[in-house]
Motif scaffolding. Sequence first.
Motif, PDB file in Angstrom:
ATOM      1  N   PRO A  46       0.821  -1.229   0.000  1.00 35.88           N
ATOM      2  CA  PRO A  46       0.000   0.000   0.000  1.00 35.88           C
ATOM      3  C   PRO A  46       0.849   1.270   0.000  1.00 35.88           C
ATOM      4  N   VAL A  47       0.390   2.258  -0.751  1.00 38.30           N
ATOM      5  CA  VAL A  47       0.984   3.594  -0.717  1.00 38.30           C
ATOM      6  C   VAL A  47       0.084   4.528   0.089  1.00 38.30           C
ATOM      7  N   VAL A  48      -1.233   4.376  -0.081  1.00 40.57           N
ATOM      8  CA  VAL A  48      -2.205   5.216   0.624  1.00 40.57           C
ATOM      9  C   VAL A  48      -3.540   4.473   0.660  1.00 40.57           C
ATOM     10  N   HIS A  49      -4.344   4.765   1.687  1.00 40.08           N
ATOM     11  CA  HIS A  49      -5.671   4.178   1.817  1.00 40.08           C
ATOM     12  C   HIS A  49      -6.705   5.295   1.678  1.00 40.08           C
ATOM     13  N   ILE A  50      -7.747   5.052   0.890  1.00 39.55           N
ATOM     14  CA  ILE A  50      -8.799   6.030   0.639  1.00 39.55           C
ATOM     15  C   ILE A  50     -10.077   5.588   1.346  1.00 39.55           C
ATOM     16  N   VAL A  51     -10.687   6.499   2.115  1.00 41.83           N
ATOM     17  CA  VAL A  51     -11.924   6.221   2.847  1.00 41.83           C
ATOM     18  C   VAL A  51     -13.001   7.161   2.324  1.00 41.83           C
ATOM     19  N   GLU A  52     -14.050   6.581   1.712  1.00 41.34           N
ATOM     20  CA  GLU A  52     -15.143   7.365   1.156  1.00 41.34           C
ATOM     21  C   GLU A  52     -16.452   6.999   1.845  1.00 41.34           C
TER      22      GLU A  52
END
Length: 413
Positions: free
Chosen positions: A283-289
């Motif tokens: 992982p580089v970044v986690h997105i929370v929508e």
Amino acid sequence: MDDRRTGFARSLGLVAVASVISVVSYAAGALGLIPWANHQVSRLVERVPQTNEGARGLQTERLEEVMQAIQSQYVEEVEPETLNVGALRGMVQALGDRYSAYFTPKEFSAFVQGFEPTFSGIGVTVEISQKTGLLTVVSPIKGSPGEQAGLRTGDAIVEVDGKDIVGMSLEEAVALIKGPKGTQVKIAVKREGERELLHFTITRDTITVPVLDYKMLDTEAGIGYLQLFEFSKKGTADQVKAAIADLRSQGMKRLIFDVRQNPGGLLDEVVEVASLFVKGGDPVVHIVERGKPERALTSTGTAAWDLPLVVLIDGGSASASEILAGAVKDTRAGTLIGEKTFGKGSVQTFWKLKDGSGIKLTTAKYLTAGRKSIDGVGIEPDIVVPNPDRIYPGHPGDPQLEAAVRHIKAMTR
């Protein structure tokens, strides 16, 4: 959210460039998605749950009643459009989110122009400080009129041409600061450690935003230096790759990667840059929508990074820069040196409305590679090195760069 993931912070950021560039959203500041203005409001409405007819009727009725009361009873005459704009601004401001905003057609047009590779203004990235509520300089663009005049990271702009801007929205303040090439703007600044306001008269100019600069710092020790100014242009990652390849051809055995004063940019570009240092698939970044499962954007790297790496950060490192710094720190790909980053962990998306006005809404949050939230907190460096004299990154006497050189010489990997 734009599927193309167009941009984190100048707003990051929101970026508002004033030409000034605002983070993040440089948005798209400072994360702050820098959106492109080709979204129509109909696309937004499709995704918003509709209230029932009765509730909608009541809402419309209340707005009309308030407007009629003001127009018929208020002590002074008020233009209907003034009330309309106030209602729209108030609706967005009711969210209590400093990164969400309503733009008039003129403001939205100026805002979008700020994301062009060249623009007219003073060339500083600004943001409404979460701590003080003041319009604060995140970073001046290298060589810009703002930097040459002496504006620094952390300066709080409180007056523009003699007008008090405390309490103004980011967009309103930016509109006052920007202007045609060759015109002057007078700015009053509160600076930490100074008892009196500092006054600057700055001549606006055409600003060309550079992407990066690089060189060999020490050929004997094989130390390469790459300074990345922002992630906001398509092809940034390709330029970084080309620069690193060139440095390797010159004998680079160690890399200092400088993202100080970097307010952010495009999400896909920072993922590609981070993929140079993070193992493929990690992982580089986690997105929370809202209403969606958390998802990870992973490294596309095909070859493991094989050299000692130091990443320089400071309070002007925002949004996409923090994604890179977080990925390097959480995966232990290198060492972070400098000062705590800005602390912007939300994503903004912009829409152009049918009348040419626009809205900017926070549509997601992001977590670092190790699933840490940095919004309002920032990323702490592994080695803290202050810069009390605010020497611009890479300039002679830069204490953080000097510390990075000393440290990287002792690194084996």
